[in-house]
Design an enzyme around this catalytic site. Structure first.
Site, mmCIF file in Angstrom:
data_model
loop_
_atom_site.group_PDB
_atom_site.id
_atom_site.type_symbol
_atom_site.label_atom_id
_atom_site.label_comp_id
_atom_site.label_asym_id
_atom_site.label_seq_id
_atom_site.Cartn_x
_atom_site.Cartn_y
_atom_site.Cartn_z
ATOM 1 N N GLY A 46 -26.619 45.573 -17.592
ATOM 2 C CA GLY A 46 -27.353 45.937 -18.784
ATOM 3 C C GLY A 46 -26.821 45.206 -19.996
ATOM 4 C CB SER A 47 -28.372 43.850 -23.029
ATOM 5 O OG SER A 47 -28.843 42.734 -22.310
ATOM 6 N N GLY A 48 -25.995 45.209 -24.249
ATOM 7 C CA GLY A 48 -25.309 46.186 -25.077
ATOM 8 C C GLY A 48 -23.801 46.122 -24.925
ATOM 9 C CG HIS A 49 -22.187 46.327 -21.594
ATOM 10 N ND1 HIS A 49 -21.955 47.624 -21.999
ATOM 11 C CD2 HIS A 49 -23.041 46.405 -20.540
ATOM 12 C CE1 HIS A 49 -22.636 48.448 -21.203
ATOM 13 N NE2 HIS A 49 -23.308 47.729 -20.329
ATOM 14 C CE LYS B 269 -20.866 45.824 -16.210
ATOM 15 N NZ LYS B 269 -21.892 44.758 -16.053
ATOM 16 C CG ASP C 204 -25.334 46.948 -12.808
ATOM 17 O OD1 ASP C 204 -26.359 47.446 -13.287
ATOM 18 O OD2 ASP C 204 -24.443 46.449 -13.512
ATOM 19 C CG HIS D 237 -23.650 52.025 -19.118
ATOM 20 N ND1 HIS D 237 -22.687 51.999 -18.151
ATOM 21 C CD2 HIS D 237 -24.315 50.861 -19.036
ATOM 22 C CE1 HIS D 237 -22.776 50.859 -17.491
ATOM 23 N NE2 HIS D 237 -23.742 50.154 -18.001
#
Lengths: 217, 341
Positions: free
Chosen positions: B62-65, B113, B118, B227
């Site tokens: 996911g994005s945001g990391h 991960k 995922d 998350h």
């Protein structure tokens, strides 16, 4: 003698369109449930997937087999939803489609077998068992109710209504469970007291199925 | 718990739905010498990919990391990154496209991960790649000690060790190691690393527009992932010394490194904690690790695997050996990590 509703390709299209509309309408609710024990995007992700399914189905002409429509919808969900719901629902619909094979229409017992194939795919990929606080907790009771009603001689309408009710109750029964799969499991005991968003969307999708078959039968 | 009244979201956005794509386009504009962004396939690929004869590393999530993973694409680290929506796994189509774009004939390693989504999406992608004749090895990262009982959970999450693993495996691949060796090294990093995270605030995904959980004034979440999911437990805010103590104890007791072991200490910011606090925390952690009998010989301090603007930090301790240390020291040139090159 009850005229048994028959499921056709058009029923599948009506169902998936209805399921998408219901998921969209309840999107904020699903996202709220997910925010409590997950990451707060279940409604957004499922809506994105069903938007894409609508587009994919709109491109299909008449005469497409129901099984092919389910496979197309499954592929579309895998390619657009992401997260765990994408592979799980995608694999479920693809497996159900393959279970139906090349039939042009089918009856209740065949529908029940397709639902079982879908559940098998979900359990294989997700390794979840009943009681783990997942979509399985809505789907397994639904399958059980569907088989029981059909075996007892109920009409497909009645059997699907019972299955949808069982899915709803199954989703509600996830509230006191402690999650053992997925992101909610990281919360341990803090997952108790919240309804599982995956089980809830499963119940919404099965309710749409019951309505669609009822209407087109 | 997520329905607290919240102030209006103030973020640099156009349409929130375009946030990930526009950010990736900006990344590519800033670092076109290192990478390119394929907007159709929704992947970030090393500028000179595929590198013939080199094992290729693909990661995603996911994005945001950020800067994970796109910021680690470049020489000596990742060959491609597959960014999903914010906090949502990417889809198999992205992973397959990335795998094909970077395959230099020496095999491709997927760095995954350990999150349910995922794992499933990468599994489907690896099957698709195999159908197209590309050898894919998958390495699972699961270093988060906050998730304790893996029989009753989805297993430990992949967090801080991901950064260290991508750097070290990337160095091995760059030096010409074969796919078995790169895979084994990556698994060694994961086996010898442990992490634990603490949140001082929640975070707000652009599409949601409100914080993911409500953390009252004066409280912290212990044992968070990346998350914005709530942690294992909530406690009163305390001093940096005490919070460092919680993190060190959780990590050291689980790692069980031998006395005197040389370690890499990674103090990671969650996105909203300034460097001033991170170095203050590092000082505490370094001292406490030495008191616990370990010898920090390498470190990384900064925000490298984040949860949007969350305030907080995670500690990752990696038990080193000479080979891992030398691969860590090897040149790397990516947007987010650069030395020796």
């Amino acid at each position: 003698m009850i005229t048994e509703p028959i499921v056709r390709a058009s029923t599948i299209t009506v169902w998936l369109t209805q399921a998408g509309a219901d998921v969209r309408a309840r999107g904020d609710y699903l996202t709220q449930l997910d925010a409590a024990i997950g990451d707060g995007d279940h409604g957004i992700n499922m809506t994105r997937g069903f938007d894409a399914v609508d587009k994919a189905l709109a491109g299909q002409g008449d005469g497409v087999l129901p099984g092919r429509l389910l496979i197309l919808a499954g592929k579309t969900l895998v390619s657009t939803v992401g997260g765990a719901s994408g592979p799980l629902w995608g694999s479920a619909l693809r497996r159900a489609g393959r279970a139906l094979g090349d039939v042009e229409q089918f009856d209740g017992p065949q529908l029940a077998l397709a639902l079982d194939a879908a559940i098998d795919a979900i359990v294989e990929l997700g390794a979840a068992a009943p009681g783990d606080k997942t979509m399985v907790d809505a789907l397994v009771p639904a399958s059980r109710a569907l088989h029981a009603e059909l075996d007892a001689g109920s009409s497909l309408d009645q059997a699907l209504a019972a299955a949808a009710q069982a899915a709803l109750e199954g989703a509600e029964a996830t509230v006191p469970m402690q999650a053992r799969k997925g992101r909610a499991s990281y919360l341990g005991e803090r997952s108790i007291g919240h309804q599982d968003p995956g089980a809830t969307s499963a119940a919404i999708i099965l309710a749409a199925l019951a309505r669609s078959v009822g209407e087109s039968g | 718990m997520a329905t607290a009244t919240t102030p209006a979201m103030k973020k640099f956005l156009n349409d929130p739905a375009d946030a990930v794509r526009e950010s990736l386009a900006g990344l590519a504009a800033a670092h076109h010498d290192l990478l390119r962004y394929d907007a159709d396939a929704q992947i970030v690929v090393r500028a000179d990919a595929p590198v013939a004869g080199k094992v290729a590393l693909v990661s995603g999530g996911g994005s945001g990391h950020e800067p994970l993973h796109g910021g680690f694409v470049g020489r000596g680290m990742l060959d491609a990154a597959c960014p999903g929506e914010v906090f949502t796994s990417p889809v198999p189509d992205q992973m397959l496209a990335a795998t094909k774009a970077v395959d230099g004939g020496a095999g491709v390693v997927h760095i995954v991960k350990n999150y349910t989504g995922d794992v499933m999406n990468f599994k489907l992608a690896a099957e698709d790649a195999a159908d197209e004749g590309i050898t894919v090895e998958s390495v699972l990262v699961d270093d988060d000690v906050a998730v304790q009982d893996s029989l009753y959970t989805a297993g430990r999450r992949g967090v801080g060790a991901t950064v260290l693993l991508e750097k070290i495996a990337g160095a091995a691949a760059e030096s010409g190691d074969d796919v078995q060796r790169v895979t084994a090294l990556a698994r060694r990093v994961n086996a010898r690393a442990r992490s634990f995270g603490v949140a001082l605030s929640s975070c707000t995904p652009p599409a949601a527009g409100k914080p993911m959980f409500d953390l009252p004034e004066g409280e912290v979440e212990l044992g968070i992932g990346i998350h914005g999911e709530p942690g294992r437990r909530r406690e009163r805010m305390s001093s940096a010394r005490e919070l460092a103590g919680v993190m060190v104890e959780a990590v050291v007791s689980d790692l069980q490194a031998p006395p005197g072991a040389q370690v890499l200490t990674f103090v990671n910011g969650m996105g909203g904690t300034p460097q001033l606090e991170l170095y203050l925390l590092y000082g505490e952690i370094d001292r406490q690790l030495r008191e616990a009998g370990l010898e920090p010989v390498r470190n990384l301090v900064g925000s490298y695997i984040t949860s949007l603007e969350m305030a907080g930090a995670s500690l990752t301790v990696l038990e080193l050996d000479d080979e891992l240390a030398s691969l860590w020291d090897a040149p790397v040139h990516t947007p987010a990590l650069r030395w020796g090159a």
